[in-house]
Design a protein around this motif. Sequence first.
Motif, PDB file in Angstrom:
ATOM      1  N   ASP A 158       0.820  -1.162   0.001  1.00  0.00           N
ATOM      2  CA  ASP A 158       0.184   0.010   0.119  1.00  0.00           C
ATOM      3  C   ASP A 158       0.817   1.162  -0.082  1.00  0.00           C
ATOM      4  O   ASP A 158       1.820   1.299   0.693  1.00  0.00           O
ATOM      5  N   LYS A 160       0.229   5.236   0.801  1.00  0.00           N
ATOM      6  CA  LYS A 160      -0.786   6.132   1.398  1.00  0.00           C
ATOM      7  C   LYS A 160      -0.257   7.533   1.626  1.00  0.00           C
ATOM      8  O   LYS A 160       0.673   7.925   2.172  1.00  0.00           O
ATOM      9  N   ASN A 186      -1.811  -1.036  -4.018  1.00  0.00           N
ATOM     10  CA  ASN A 186      -2.839  -0.293  -3.746  1.00  0.00           C
ATOM     11  C   ASN A 186      -2.070   1.297  -3.520  1.00  0.00           C
ATOM     12  O   ASN A 186      -1.418   1.220  -2.907  1.00  0.00           O
ATOM     13  N   THR A 188      -3.476   5.016  -2.464  1.00  0.00           N
ATOM     14  CA  THR A 188      -4.737   5.777  -1.651  1.00  0.00           C
ATOM     15  C   THR A 188      -4.395   7.359  -1.420  1.00  0.00           C
ATOM     16  O   THR A 188      -3.154   7.280  -0.763  1.00  0.00           O
ATOM     17  N   THR A 190      -5.626  11.135   0.275  1.00  0.00           N
ATOM     18  CA  THR A 190      -6.786  11.650   0.682  1.00  0.00           C
ATOM     19  C   THR A 190      -6.750  13.353   0.695  1.00  0.00           C
ATOM     20  O   THR A 190      -7.601  13.965   0.812  1.00  0.00           O
TER      21      THR A 190
END
Length: 211
Positions: A158, A160, A186, A188, A190
């Motif tokens: 991941d 992030k 993955n 991500t 925000t």
Amino acid sequence: SGAVTVNIDSAANKTGVILLPSNSTIEFDSDLKVTTTADNSIGVSGRVGSMTTIAGKLDVRTDGNGSIGMDQAGSITVQGDSTVTTKGSNAIGVNTTGSGTSTFNQLTVNTSGASAIGVNVGAGATSTLGSGSTVTTTGAGAHGVQVVDGTINYTSGDVKTSGDNAYGIFVTNTTPSGVALTTAANVTTTGANSRGVVLVGTDATAPNSAT
């Protein structure tokens, strides 16, 4: 057998563990912990021609602006469940440059600070993140993975980012290289104006897509 601990503090521009050229080789079978608490310091540095193999758990922590957790232009392989943490602006968790190659399994990278990059891959270098590696950044402009004329193979884990203008993976290339992603990778983001994967340049490529 027992863990190896290296602490560097006070003066800036210091390095915890360094390998010089001429095919230097170092292998750690036990755990290795390196801590620096000054600006522009490096936790673990592997120069051209050096090779580092860490079979135990690696724990690198830097607390200072412009510091680098791991910096290599040689070859480094980290096999254990390891962590690199940086605190400070313009820091880098893991930096691979020149003709360097780095391979990490079960690596956790955390950066906190403006423009503090998680993993940086420079011109001519290749880095592989696999087997459940995680990269997390919290600062503005702190990209999770940054590739500049290099190559990263991101096979599992991941990335992030939570800061504004912080891309998950940012690739800018003028030579044929880029990022290879698998479906187990993955990404991500925000923060405001952040993006998952950003490619800049005619030779910046991402042959597979991230989720």
